[in-house]
Structure formats: structure tokens, C-alpha cells
Design a protein around this motif. Structure first.
Motif, PDB file in Angstrom:
ATOM      1  N   LEU A   1      60.097 -10.326  60.655  1.00  0.00           N
ATOM      2  CA  LEU A   1      59.520 -11.016  61.812  1.00  0.00           C
ATOM      3  C   LEU A   1      59.106 -12.439  61.458  1.00  0.00           C
ATOM      4  CD1 LEU A   1      57.327  -8.191  63.408  1.00  0.00           C
ATOM      5  CD2 LEU A   1      59.613  -8.942  64.069  1.00  0.00           C
ATOM      6  N   TRP A   2      58.650 -12.624  60.214  1.00  0.00           N
ATOM      7  CA  TRP A   2      58.263 -13.966  59.762  1.00  0.00           C
ATOM      8  C   TRP A   2      59.490 -14.882  59.769  1.00  0.00           C
ATOM      9  CZ3 TRP A   2      53.431 -15.853  57.950  1.00  0.00           C
ATOM     10  CH2 TRP A   2      53.482 -17.130  57.396  1.00  0.00           C
TER      11      TRP A   2
ATOM     12  N   MET B   1      59.468 -12.836  74.222  1.00  0.00           N
ATOM     13  CA  MET B   1      60.892 -12.738  73.917  1.00  0.00           C
ATOM     14  C   MET B   1      61.731 -12.930  75.183  1.00  0.00           C
ATOM     15  SD  MET B   1      62.945  -9.626  72.018  1.00  0.00           S
ATOM     16  CE  MET B   1      62.443  -8.424  73.264  1.00  0.00           C
TER      17      MET B   1
ATOM     18  N   MET C   1      62.185 -14.541  61.532  1.00  0.00           N
ATOM     19  CA  MET C   1      62.562 -14.782  62.928  1.00  0.00           C
ATOM     20  C   MET C   1      61.669 -15.850  63.553  1.00  0.00           C
ATOM     21  SD  MET C   1      63.185 -10.878  64.270  1.00  0.00           S
ATOM     22  CE  MET C   1      63.308 -11.410  65.983  1.00  0.00           C
ATOM     23  N   ALA C   2      60.371 -15.812  63.205  1.00  0.00           N
ATOM     24  CA  ALA C   2      59.431 -16.795  63.747  1.00  0.00           C
ATOM     25  C   ALA C   2      59.781 -18.203  63.266  1.00  0.00           C
ATOM     26  CB  ALA C   2      58.005 -16.440  63.339  1.00  0.00           C
TER      27      ALA C   2
ATOM     28  N   ARG D   1      52.609 -10.509  64.789  1.00  0.00           N
ATOM     29  CA  ARG D   1      53.063  -9.127  64.619  1.00  0.00           C
ATOM     30  C   ARG D   1      53.544  -8.857  63.192  1.00  0.00           C
ATOM     31  NH1 ARG D   1      54.083  -6.391  69.572  1.00  0.00           N
ATOM     32  NH2 ARG D   1      52.470  -7.175  70.983  1.00  0.00           N
ATOM     33  N   SER D   2      53.899  -9.892  62.448  1.00  0.00           N
ATOM     34  CA  SER D   2      54.354  -9.700  61.071  1.00  0.00           C
ATOM     35  C   SER D   2      53.204  -9.386  60.127  1.00  0.00           C
ATOM     36  CB  SER D   2      55.076 -10.954  60.578  1.00  0.00           C
ATOM     37  OG  SER D   2      54.159 -12.015  60.333  1.00  0.00           O
TER      38      SER D   2
ATOM     39  N   LEU E   1      55.503 -13.584  66.898  1.00  0.00           N
ATOM     40  CA  LEU E   1      56.217 -12.938  65.790  1.00  0.00           C
ATOM     41  C   LEU E   1      55.413 -13.040  64.493  1.00  0.00           C
ATOM     42  CD1 LEU E   1      59.878 -14.105  66.488  1.00  0.00           C
ATOM     43  CD2 LEU E   1      59.046 -11.747  66.527  1.00  0.00           C
TER      44      LEU E   1
ATOM     45  N   SER F   1      58.217 -10.411  55.633  1.00  0.00           N
ATOM     46  CA  SER F   1      58.557  -9.619  56.805  1.00  0.00           C
ATOM     47  C   SER F   1      59.733 -10.259  57.554  1.00  0.00           C
ATOM     48  CB  SER F   1      57.349  -9.510  57.744  1.00  0.00           C
ATOM     49  OG  SER F   1      57.737  -8.988  59.001  1.00  0.00           O
TER      50      SER F   1
ATOM     51  N   GLU G   1      62.649 -19.466  65.220  1.00  0.00           N
ATOM     52  CA  GLU G   1      62.254 -19.865  66.578  1.00  0.00           C
ATOM     53  C   GLU G   1      61.587 -21.233  66.566  1.00  0.00           C
ATOM     54  OE1 GLU G   1      62.685 -18.733  69.650  1.00  0.00           O
ATOM     55  OE2 GLU G   1      63.975 -17.145  68.897  1.00  0.00           O
TER      56      GLU G   1
ATOM     57  N   LEU H   1      54.537  -9.517  73.307  1.00  0.00           N
ATOM     58  CA  LEU H   1      55.736  -9.872  72.544  1.00  0.00           C
ATOM     59  C   LEU H   1      56.987  -9.744  73.402  1.00  0.00           C
ATOM     60  CD1 LEU H   1      56.915 -10.744  69.845  1.00  0.00           C
ATOM     61  CD2 LEU H   1      57.093  -8.331  69.208  1.00  0.00           C
TER      62      LEU H   1
END
Length: 609
Positions: A431-432, A399, A434-435, A422-423, A419, A429, A438, A395
Motif C-alpha cells: 500500500l505504501w 479509490m 501504491m501511495a 491503511r499501510s 493508502l 507495505s 499516486e 478508502l
């Protein structure tokens, strides 16, 4: 010590299709047929890469898909290559004689350590699948050392037959890992031209040696121009790239200067790993840097020629750098740039600076000169430590690469994918979210692959979330912008597989259907595109006739791909049609190529009917 933290890293990029997702090379027992199966499977290549595959297979047998032992083998091979680089440098320094020969141990040690710890090597050594490149260079280095021993024996009148045999065996060893060993004759020719100078017994020029090189060089040129080049210049060879063969050749001078910058100014921020957004040169002045790059490379050639007598190592090093890129900077429709292409080329640059540095430092006290010489090694080691630390966590690496090169679609896609992983696939989450961002950012990059759109389609529909109305048009545009290549087919196949497995449910089924129709229409010679559409037609549309028809078209376009024939027979059996002729043909073909029991499962399935 420097590379140890990097063993904690995971798989990346080509590791997935070639190792993680490919079951063929994975060794399940120590039976000879299993070894044969593993060595002849896996990574697609004209000549195969059996030794690389067998080494991966043994890794799998011992420790499964744990990436740490695989990386440890790569690091160990790299350190062994460092020893070979030391031996080769000592030989070269002794051959040129003079002041450097007197301190050959110290100088060769510096060059070898610099080569081992240079940060540009990290993306080869810790990139698991590039064990192929590392192993190929092992063969090249062993062959160079054996060749020098053979030539020394020949010049002194001693027997050299065993050394010549070792040259051949080392070349075969390297070829078992990767085809870059085909550059070995070029390295040897330049070694002769600059240092050994085709001398035979008594110091006289060996006519048979010189004639042999000239004859083999002529044959190589004939093969290149009349057998290899016509196939590469076919229109379909570049149809899935966003550049033509001419544009690729124009772009390579800038690529080579980028490599030199990364080698001579080894700052970790310059190592992007993904170069999918490298600017393509559309002409000598588009961009203007293209012309400057070509002029700079021509100047480097002039410098190499001028240095031949005074600084032969400089000439040899510059030449080896260029020759190391002779395959990957040529007309073959490879991607424009990758850092691992410098694994051997780095040695050329390091050799090229040895004699100029010695000239600059010779007026200093020897202890002062030695201290100054060691300082760059310490700097390289510190940069290597930073780069290895980046590679120590998947990760963190994703990043970092996305931040270093925000214009790279691949970097953004890989960061988003990790991401999601990892979520824990929890939609709520952070992280979701953020994914998704992206993937959105990556999908808006012009001229990129459709992988970010595929990710957005799959993660949205799989979790019952609406697909943005902009995604399907973007997905279609990227699939049709040029001919479909591996990334485009992977993206399209991923969406179709998700739909067939029932994970994806679309409000507008026509969007995917129209895309499939357009892709097949535009790519008339793509067997894979037809096979993907056939799978969708048969399993989702329930149009068995269309699915069978498309799969037959795929077989006509690629008669050697057995998976298409397997699919056709299964379709015929499911639909209740007579498949006796196709089954007999499939069984016959499977038996022909079933070396090492590779297709036993298929034969059991179809022979029993």
C-alpha cells in the motif's frame, strides 16, 4: 434505509481543516461560556455560522470525533427537509390549481422523494461539514412555507403578522448555518412574479409589496456594485487562483450545464466530488463549448419566460435553479464547481419538469401514468444506493474518485494519503508503494497544487528515503506559479512543521530555504507566508533576529491575527529580548476578544509573567 450504509464513512476534504484539525468548536462541558465559545469559533465566515458550530459541538460532547453520529444528524436533517419539500410542493400545486392540484399529494410525494434520494445529494448529506448547507436550506424552506401562509392570510384579509414573524425567524435560523440564505429574497420575488403575482386583498395588485421588492432590489444592487464588487475586483483577490474574475464568469455556464447533466442523467460515474481540473474558459471560443453553454442558458431563460402562463412551475423551477447559483457562480473567487451547491437547486429542476410530464402523461390511464411516474424514482433510489455504498468506506471512496477523474490532483492526493494510513506507515507495505505512485502521478499534473510534492517530501524524508531530485523543483514551481492560497500555504507549512519537529531531515537544506525566500518575495502581502518563514528561521536556522523580524512583518500585514502576536512574544522570550511592551499589548488584545474564555490558556501563559 438508502443512506444507512453511508454512516460508516469517514471525514473528507474540508472536514479536516474545519472540524478535525480545529479545536476551538469542540465542546468540553455544558457551561454557558463553553457554548458561547463553540458557537463563535471555528469556520471562518463574515457573519459566522453559530448554529452549525453549536450542532457540531453538541455532537462532539456526546460522541467525540466519531463521524457516524455526525453523519446521522446530517441524514436526519435531510429527511426533515424532504418533509418540508413535500409541504412546499403541495402548496405550490394548490396555488396553480388545475389537474395537478387534484392529485397534489401524489405529485408532491414524488417530487419530495426524488429530491431526497437523488444521488447528487449524497455528496452533501454524507459530507459532514456540509451540514451547514443542509441547515441553511432548512431555514429557506421554512421561510418559503411561512411566506406563502402569510400571503394567503393577507389576500383573504386575515391577520398575517405571526406568519411574517415566522418568515424572519426561519431566515435567521438558516443564516445561523450558512450565508446562502441571503438568496431567500430572490426566491420569494420569483415566487411572487410567477405564481402569487403581488396580489393583495380582493385580488388587486399590492403596490406596497411590489414597491418594497423593487426598492430592496435596488438597495441590494447598490450594495453589490459599490461596496462588494470593488473588493472582489482587486488584483490580489484572485492571485491564488489559476483563473481571473472574467474567466471564472465565462466558465460558469459550462459548470451549470454540468450540474444539469448530473441532475437529469444521474449516473454515479459523473459525480467526481473534486473538480480542481475543471477546464477554465479563457474566452468565448476557448473552448468552443463555452459559447454553446452560454447560448443554452439563454435559451433556458427564453423557455422559462415562454412557459410563465401555461406552465408556471416550469418558470419557477428554472428560475430557482439559476438563483440558487447566484452567489457561487458570481464574481466571488470561489472554486469553480462543487456538487453540494445543487442542494436547493435540484428542487428547481424537479419542479420545472412536473407540468411538462403531466402534459405528456395526461392522455394515459391514470394508473398507467402513476406507474410510469414512479419508475424514475426507483431508478434514482438505485443510483443513490450505489453512490452511498461508495461513500460507506473512505478508502473505497478515495479509490473511486481517483478512478472517475484521473486528472484530479486532489483525488490522487487523497487516495495516496489514505493508502499511507491503511499501510500502518510500514514502508515495505504494498500500500505504501501504491501511495507513492499516486503522489507521483498527482504531482505531474500541470497547474495543480503542491500538496502531492509535500506528501512525497514528508514521507520520503521522514523514513530516511532519498527525495527524488525532481520533487524540489516541482514543489518550488507550483508554489511560485501564482499567488499562494490556502492549499499552497498548507503544503509549505506542512514541510516546515515536519522539519521543525525533527521528523524530516533534508540532505539539501538550501532547497527549502530558497523556496521560502522566493515565496515571501513573490507574495509581498501574505502575512501567513512570512509567519511560516519566521518559524523556519527561528527554529531551524536558529536565526532569532530574522525570525522576529519576519513575524513583525506578518503582524503589520495582518494586525488582527493574534497567533502572530503570540508567536512574536514567545520568540522574544526565548531569545532573551525585552518583550514587556509586546506582552502587555498581547494581553490587552486577548482580554478584548476573550469571549467565553476562548483565550484563557494564552492569558494564563502571558499574564503570569
Amino acid at each position: 434505509m438508502l443512506y444507512w450504509p453511508g454512516l460508516k464513512g469517514g471525514f473528507i476534504f474540508d472536514d479536516y481543516p474545519n472540524l478535525v484539525e480545529d479545536p476551538d468548536w469542540k465542546l468540553l462541558s455544558l457551561e454557558p461560556l463553553q457554548w458561547w465559545h463553540a458557537g463563535t469559533s471555528g469556520i471562518a465566515s463574515m457573519f459566522g455560522r453559530p448554529l452549525a458550530l453549536l450542532s457540531f459541538a453538541f455532537n462532539y460532547y456526546v460522541s467525540g470525533m466519531d463521524p457516524r453520529p455526525m453523519k446521522l444528524v446530517g441524514v436526519s436533517m435531510h429527511l426533515f427537509n424532504g418533509v418540508l419539500v413535500y409541504c412546499l410542493c403541495r402548496k405550490l400545486l394548490v396555488l396553480i390549481g388545475g389537474r395537478l392540484a387534484a392529485c397534489s399529494v401524489f405529485v408532491a410525494s414524488l417530487v419530495a422523494i426524488a429530491w431526497v434520494v437523488h444521488p447528487i445529494q449524497v455528496s452533501t448529506v454524507l459530507y459532514i461539514v456540509q451540514r451547514m448547507e443542509v441547515g441553511a436550506v432548512t431555514g429557506v424552506l421554512l421561510a418559503l412555507l411561512a411566506y406563502i401562509k402569510a400571503r394567503e392570510a393577507q389576500m383573504s384579509g386575515a391577520r398575517a403578522v405571526w406568519w411574517w414573524l415566522l418568515v424572519v425567524l426561519a431566515a435567521i435560523l438558516g443564516l445561523g448555518f450558512k450565508e446562502t440564505v441571503f438568496l431567500l429574497p430572490c426566491y420569494l420575488f420569483l415566487l411572487e412574479l410567477v405564481i402569487l403575482r403581488f396580489r393583495g386583498r380582493g385580488g388587486r395588485t399590492s403596490r406596497w409589496l411590489l414597491g418594497g421588492y423593487l426598492a430592496s432590489g435596488g438597495v441590494a444592487l447598490l450594495v453589490f456594485f459599490f461596496l462588494f464588487l470593488p473588493g472582489v475586483l482587486r488584483s490580489e483577490a484572485y492571485e491564488f487562483r489559476n483563473f481571473t474574475v472574467g474567466e471564472r464568469l465565462l466558465s460558469q455556464p459550462a459548470v451549470l450545464w454540468m450540474y444539469l447533466h448530473q441532475i437529469l442523467i444521474p449516473w454515479p460515474e459523473t459525480y467526481w466530488f473534486y473538480y480542481d481540473n475543471f477546464p477554465v474558459s479563457r474566452g468565448l471560443l476557448k473552448p468552443l463549448a463555452t459559447l454553446y453553454a452560454i447560448a443554452g442558458l439563454l435559451l433556458a431563460v427564453v423557455v422559462a419566460a415562454w412557459c410563465r402562463k401555461q406552465w408556471p412551475l416550469t418558470t419557477l423551477g428554472i428560475g430557482w435553479f439559476f438563483l440558487a447559483h447566484l452567489l457561487t457562480s458570481n464574481v466571488v473567487p470561489f472554486e469553480l464547481a462543487f456538487e453540494h451547491r445543487n442542494y436547493f437547486a435540484l428542487l428547481g429542476v424537479l419542479l420545472a419538469i412536473v407540468q411538462p410530464l403531466e402534459w405528456l402523461l395526461r392522455r394515459l390511464d391514470p394508473n398507467v401514468a402513476a406507474t410510469i411516474s414512479v419508475l424514475p424514482i426507483l431508478f434514482l433510489a438505485s443510483m443513490c444506493w450505489i453512490q452511498v455504498g461508495t461513500w460507506a468506506d473512505p478508502l473505497r471512496l478515495a479509490m473511486t474518485l481517483a478512478s472517475r477523474n484521473p486528472g484530479s490532483e486532489r483525488a490522487g492526493y487523497e487516495f495516496g494519503r489514505l493508502l499511507i494510513e491503511r499501510s500502518g506507515h510500514q514502508v515495505d507495505s504494498p500500500l505504501w508503494s501504491m501511495a507513492e505512485q499516486e503522489f507521483e502521478n498527482a504531482s505531474k499534473i500541470d497547474g495543480g497544487s503542491p500538496l502531492p510534492e509535500q506528501a512525497l517530501i514528508v514521507i520520503s524524508s521522514s523514513y530516511g528515503r532519498p527525495i527524488s531530485p525532481e520533487i524540489w523543483p516541482r514543489f518550488r514551481y507550483k508554489l511560485l506559479a501564482r499567488g499562494v492560497g490556502p492549499q499552497e500555504l498548507s503544503a509549505l507549512g506542512g514541510v516546515v512543521d515536519c522539519r521543525i519537529e525533527g521528523r524530516c531531515k533534508f540532505n539539501d537544506e538550501n532547497a527549502l530555504l530558497l523556496i521560502l525566500q522566493d515565496v515571501v518575495t513573490k507574495n509581498q502581502k501574505s502575512a501567513r507566508a512570512r509567519a511560516i518563514f519566521a518559524s523556519y528561521a527561528f527554529n531551524v536556522m536558529r536565526d532569532h533576529e530574522l525570525g522576529i523580524s519576519l513575524m513583525r512583518e506578518a503582524i503589520q500585514l495582518d494586525a488582527h491575527e493574534l497567533e502572530y502576536r503570540v508567536g512574536l512574544v514567545r520568540y522574544l522570550q526565548t531569545s532573551g529580548e525585552n518583550s514587556e511592551v509586546e506582552e502587555r499589548d498581547l494581553v490587552y488584545r486577548l482580554q478584548e476578544v476573550n469571549v467565553g474564555g476562548k483565550y484563557d490558556a494564552y492569558l494564563d501563559e502571558f499574564s503570569s509573567r
